[in-house]
Design an enzyme around this catalytic site. Structure first.
Site, PDB file in Angstrom:
ATOM      1  N   GLY A 255      -0.973   4.034  -1.300  1.00 40.29           N
ATOM      2  CA  GLY A 255      -0.953   4.433   0.103  1.00 40.29           C
ATOM      3  C   GLY A 255       0.070   3.622   0.862  1.00 40.29           C
ATOM      4  O   GLY A 255       0.879   4.139   1.618  1.00 40.29           O
ATOM      5  N   MET A 257       1.806  -0.838   0.936  1.00 42.11           N
ATOM      6  CA  MET A 257       1.867  -2.112   0.227  1.00 42.11           C
ATOM      7  C   MET A 257       2.243  -3.235   1.183  1.00 42.11           C
ATOM      8  O   MET A 257       3.186  -3.114   1.968  1.00 42.11           O
ATOM      9  CB  MET A 257       2.877  -1.995  -0.918  1.00 42.11           C
ATOM     10  CG  MET A 257       3.052  -3.252  -1.733  1.00 42.11           C
ATOM     11  SD  MET A 257       1.507  -3.731  -2.582  1.00 42.11           S
ATOM     12  CE  MET A 257       1.699  -5.510  -2.577  1.00 42.11           C
ATOM     13  N   GLU A 258       1.514  -4.339   1.052  1.00 40.46           N
ATOM     14  CA  GLU A 258       1.568  -5.434   2.024  1.00 40.46           C
ATOM     15  C   GLU A 258       2.647  -6.481   1.753  1.00 40.46           C
ATOM     16  O   GLU A 258       2.478  -7.641   2.152  1.00 40.46           O
ATOM     17  CB  GLU A 258       0.199  -6.123   2.052  1.00 40.46           C
ATOM     18  CG  GLU A 258      -0.163  -6.920   0.772  1.00 40.46           C
ATOM     19  CD  GLU A 258      -1.001  -6.179  -0.248  1.00 40.46           C
ATOM     20  OE1 GLU A 258      -0.951  -4.934  -0.259  1.00 40.46           O
ATOM     21  OE2 GLU A 258      -1.692  -6.830  -1.054  1.00 40.46           O
ATOM     22  N   GLU A 292      -2.761  -3.240   5.932  1.00 35.94           N
ATOM     23  CA  GLU A 292      -1.588  -3.919   5.351  1.00 35.94           C
ATOM     24  C   GLU A 292      -1.226  -5.143   6.192  1.00 35.94           C
ATOM     25  O   GLU A 292      -0.883  -6.188   5.656  1.00 35.94           O
ATOM     26  CB  GLU A 292      -0.394  -2.971   5.235  1.00 35.94           C
ATOM     27  CG  GLU A 292      -0.676  -1.693   4.451  1.00 35.94           C
ATOM     28  CD  GLU A 292      -1.337  -1.882   3.108  1.00 35.94           C
ATOM     29  OE1 GLU A 292      -1.153  -2.943   2.484  1.00 35.94           O
ATOM     30  OE2 GLU A 292      -2.079  -0.963   2.679  1.00 35.94           O
ATOM     31  N   HIS A 295      -3.466  -8.080   5.464  1.00 40.02           N
ATOM     32  CA  HIS A 295      -3.172  -8.746   4.191  1.00 40.02           C
ATOM     33  C   HIS A 295      -2.260  -9.966   4.392  1.00 40.02           C
ATOM     34  O   HIS A 295      -2.204 -10.831   3.526  1.00 40.02           O
ATOM     35  CB  HIS A 295      -2.473  -7.783   3.231  1.00 40.02           C
ATOM     36  CG  HIS A 295      -3.387  -7.010   2.325  1.00 40.02           C
ATOM     37  ND1 HIS A 295      -4.403  -7.600   1.607  1.00 40.02           N
ATOM     38  CD2 HIS A 295      -3.406  -5.692   1.978  1.00 40.02           C
ATOM     39  CE1 HIS A 295      -5.018  -6.676   0.873  1.00 40.02           C
ATOM     40  NE2 HIS A 295      -4.444  -5.505   1.081  1.00 40.02           N
ATOM     41  N   GLU A 314      -8.734  -7.507  -1.566  1.00 42.34           N
ATOM     42  CA  GLU A 314      -8.958  -6.121  -1.144  1.00 42.34           C
ATOM     43  C   GLU A 314     -10.311  -5.929  -0.457  1.00 42.34           C
ATOM     44  O   GLU A 314     -10.395  -5.268   0.575  1.00 42.34           O
ATOM     45  CB  GLU A 314      -8.795  -5.164  -2.325  1.00 42.34           C
ATOM     46  CG  GLU A 314      -7.361  -5.104  -2.875  1.00 42.34           C
ATOM     47  CD  GLU A 314      -6.305  -4.749  -1.831  1.00 42.34           C
ATOM     48  OE1 GLU A 314      -6.668  -4.252  -0.745  1.00 42.34           O
ATOM     49  OE2 GLU A 314      -5.105  -4.986  -2.104  1.00 42.34           O
TER      50      GLU A 314
HETATM   51  N1  SER Z   1      -2.306  -3.761  -2.216  1.00 42.87           N
HETATM   52  C1  SER Z   1      -2.208  -2.402  -1.763  1.00 42.87           C
HETATM   53  C2  SER Z   1      -3.245  -2.222  -0.706  1.00 42.87           C
HETATM   54  O1  SER Z   1      -4.396  -2.134  -0.985  1.00 42.87           O
HETATM   55  C3  SER Z   1      -2.400  -1.441  -2.884  1.00 42.87           C
HETATM   56  O2  SER Z   1      -2.662  -0.148  -2.468  1.00 42.87           O
HETATM   57  O3  SER Z   1      -2.969  -2.260   0.426  1.00 42.87           O
HETATM   58 ZN    ZN Z   2      -5.136  -3.723   0.316  1.00 44.57          ZN
END
Ligand code: SER
Ligand code: ZN
Length: 659
Positions: A255, A257-258, A292, A295, A314
């Site tokens: 979806g 990426m951070e 994101e 993160h 996560e």
């Molecule tokens: N690390 C990513 C997320 O969860 C993978 O989709 O945001």
């Molecule tokens: Zn994530």
């Protein structure tokens, strides 16, 4: 690629750590050169004489050297081993030049091309397709990246520290694992804004898109700014670079990426036009932008020691984005929607052949573990922890977590330890939520005599094939009691269940109470309790807990729909009146009222009938559901038009939650 299982129990600290990384990319679609200069130092946590293993896949090695001395070892299919005998005793510099082909990289891992732009995806193990490197999250380093290309926009992690015609240099001062590396080069245009952090530092914000799409970024930018402010206010977390870039990419495996300072998004989670996007589209963009962004602290500043700990970043980040969406929109509606998803996806996963613990103990391919269990059940486990220790202790534990583990690659043990240290609790039993798969079934029965009401609870987690038998878990059961007038005689209280069977007594009650059990869905369990339709109608009308209020209405509607399908029943006045009361109750949040009026879905009904041993007939379900909607519409007609007028917002449409 290998198909032998990797085990948590076999974890070994890295033989070498990295002090700094400098990379130069000479971009060309089929022959990109990557030059690396990596300063290694032996890891004191792992004394002994160790070879240095570097991961590397699909790389053409042009040259490599250790402190300028050419490396003679040859790479194999998955990497390059530098024998101990060739390594200097202390720190040393490894340099390499490799060639890769982004244009033919269709796995979309590592450096690849999407519609003529270069981009990367390195989580979980994509960096090894860029250059030789210890591609494991517990090796963290600051990166300096030079990009040489005639593309107009050249981006990487961190801050841009130098630029010239056909090149740019980016410096990321924050040590990070390779999976957070990112590079983008393309013909892009920015939708820009600014943000001032709580300590007064200005941050440039950019959402980079293909020319023509810049008018569709406003909501994503607004969501980003609100996320940054929220993380400061709620968790005390401030952004830590001069710039935050987001890039929308059409070809993307995940979806979003951070990557540190350079989030990459599947374009469908960034771009939206008020003319065409639905309310759900806006809510999803807001949630993913927030996820994101969050993160940056839970994932990047504190990362995972190894991929078994994936839920550490996560589960916590999903929990945080759920809190955020609840604050921005409606807590009740957000909770109900999250539980619906949890039941539909995670409960199914947890009860089937793919069941695995929130923290798996072995894997063959880590890409298969980006699951509902790791993400959503991982978030539920944190919600339970918060409920058990209380909001203040949760905040103290999180402060301690950020203070103690900033800049580190941590584990679930570290995470639980901060809660133990902040609260004095022993979380050994609670940890089973991380190690045992399966959805517990919670059976509830009651006794009533002489003013004493007793709740008997029994928990059973069904066995998962191939895994050890399950033990009783710590289950926070949020309970409220109502009397026959609908008054709350016991406000929400958290019962802490720790045994397989346990009873909880409540005395000095004037009349037999009507319980509201598992308020707010306080644990990811299947509650089994016999209730009459009258009791559910009562809870729909009187429960102060929005989740259980909704759940009561939902189960009434499903029972009714089932009887309409099987016995030609028709919606009676009780059910219709109860819903009319909810619809017009101004003390309830309008979003909750709208959700409460939504009928059970046809697929949900088909599953419910199937579970009851009835073969579902889609045509009959469809017809019965229509009839139900018609009856509801007729009953609500007088109220609905007034309701629409009273809730209408003056002025033009805005995508914010209230509208
Ligand atoms: N690390 C990513 C997320 O969860 C993978 O989709 O945001
Ligand atoms: Zn994530």
């Amino acid at each position: 690629m290998t198909d032998t299982a990797i085990r948590l129990a076999d974890y070994l600290a890295p033989s070498h750590l990295i002090e700094s990384v400098a990379l130069t990319f000479r971009l060309a679609p089929e022959a990109t050169r990557v030059l690396s200069t990596i300063r290694f130092t032996p890891n004191r946590a792992r004394p002994g004489s160790h070879d240095l293993r570097l991961d590397g896949e699909n790389l053409t090695l042009i040259a490599a050297a250790i402190d300028g001395v050419p490396v003679t070892a040859e790479p194999d299919a998955t990497g390059l081993t530098l024998p101990w005998a060739d390594l200097p005793e202390g720190p040393f510099t490894f340099t390499a030049e490799v060639e890769i082909s982004p244009a033919t990289n269709t796995a979309l891992e590592g450096l690849y091309m999407s519609n003529g732009m270069y981009c990367t995806q390195c989580e979980a193990e994509g960096f090894r397709k860029i250059t030789f490197y210890p591609d494991r999250p517990d090796v963290m380093a600051p990166f300096r990246v030079r990009i040489e290309s005639d593309m107009p926009v050249l981006l990487s992690n961190g801050n841009e520290t130098a630029t010239g015609p056909g090149w740019a240099e980016w410096t990321d001062p924050w040590p990070k694992p390779a999976y957070l590396f990112a590079l983008v080069a393309g013909d892009l245009i920015a939708h820009s804004a600014g943000f001032t952090t709580m300590s007064g530092r200005p941050v440039a914000l950019n959402i980079w898109v293909r020319p023509g799409d810049e008018g569709r970024c406003a909501y994503a930018m607004d969501s980003l700014i609100r996320s940054m402010r929220w993380d400061e206010q709620t968790y005390g977390r401030e952004y830590d670079l001069d710039v935050f870039n987001i890039v929308a990419v059409d070809d993307f495996n995940m979806g979003a990426m951070e990557n540190k300072g350079l989030n990459i998004f599947n374009s469908k989670y960034v771009l939206a036009l008020p003319e065409t996007a639905t309310d759900d589209d806006f809510a999803r963009i807001e949630a993913i932008i927030a996820h994101e962004y969050f993160h940056n602290w839970t994932g990047n500043r504190i990362t995972c020691r190894d991929w078994f700990q994936l839920c550490l970043k996560e589960g916590l980040t999903v929990f945080r984005d759920q809190q955020f969406s609840g604050d921005m929109r409606s807590h009740a509606v957000k909770r109900i929607e999250d539980v619906l998803t949890l039941r539909a996806r995670q409960f199914r996963e947890d009860g089937g052949p793919l069941a695995h613990p929130v923290r798996p103990e072995e894997y063959v391919e880590i890409n298969n573990f980006y699951t509902a269990t790791v993400y959503e059940k991982g978030a539920e486990v944190i919600g339970m922890l918060k409920r058990l220790v209380g909001d203040d202790a949760y905040a103290r534990a999180l402060d301690l977590y950020f203070q103690r583990h900033d800049g580190e690659a941590a584990t679930i043990e570290d995470w639980l330890k901060v809660f133990e240290d902040a609260t004095g609790r022993d979380l050994a039993q609670f940890k089973r939520w991380y190690s045992e798969a399966g959805t517990p079934r919670l059976k509830a029965t009651e006794d009533w005599a002489d003013g004493v009401w007793t709740l008997h609870l029994e928990q059973v987690t069904p066995p998962t094939p191939g895994q050890p038998l399950k033990h009783p878990k710590v289950i926070p059961v949020a309970l409220g009691l109502l009397n026959g007038n609908g008054d709350e005689v016991l406000p929400t209280t958290v019962l802490e269940m720790t045994e397989a069977k346990q009873s909880f007594r409540f005395d000095k009650l004037a009349t037999r109470p009507i319980p509201s059990i598992l308020r707010g869905f306080s644990a990811p369990v299947i509650l089994e309790r016999a209730t009459s339709p009258e009791e559910r109608a009562f809870l729909l009308a009187h429960d102060t807990d929005p989740f259980n209020k909704w759940e009561a209405g939902r189960s009434l509607a499903k029972d009714l729909l089932a009887r309409m399908v099987t016995d030609n029943a028709s919606p009676g006045p009780d059910w219709l009146d109860a819903l009319a009361r909810v619809a017009t109750d101004d003390s309830l949040d309008p979003a909750f009222r709208a959700l409460a009026l939504r009928l059970p879905g046809e697929d949900d009904m088909a599953q419910t009938l199937h579970a009851a041993g009835i073969t579902p007939d889609p045509a009959r379900i469809h017809a019965a559901r229509r009839e139900m909607a018609d009856a509801l519409a007729r009953r609500l007609q007088p109220e609905l038009s007034g309701l629409i007028d009273s809730l209408a917002e003056p002025g033009p449409f805005t995508p914010e939650a209230r509208a």
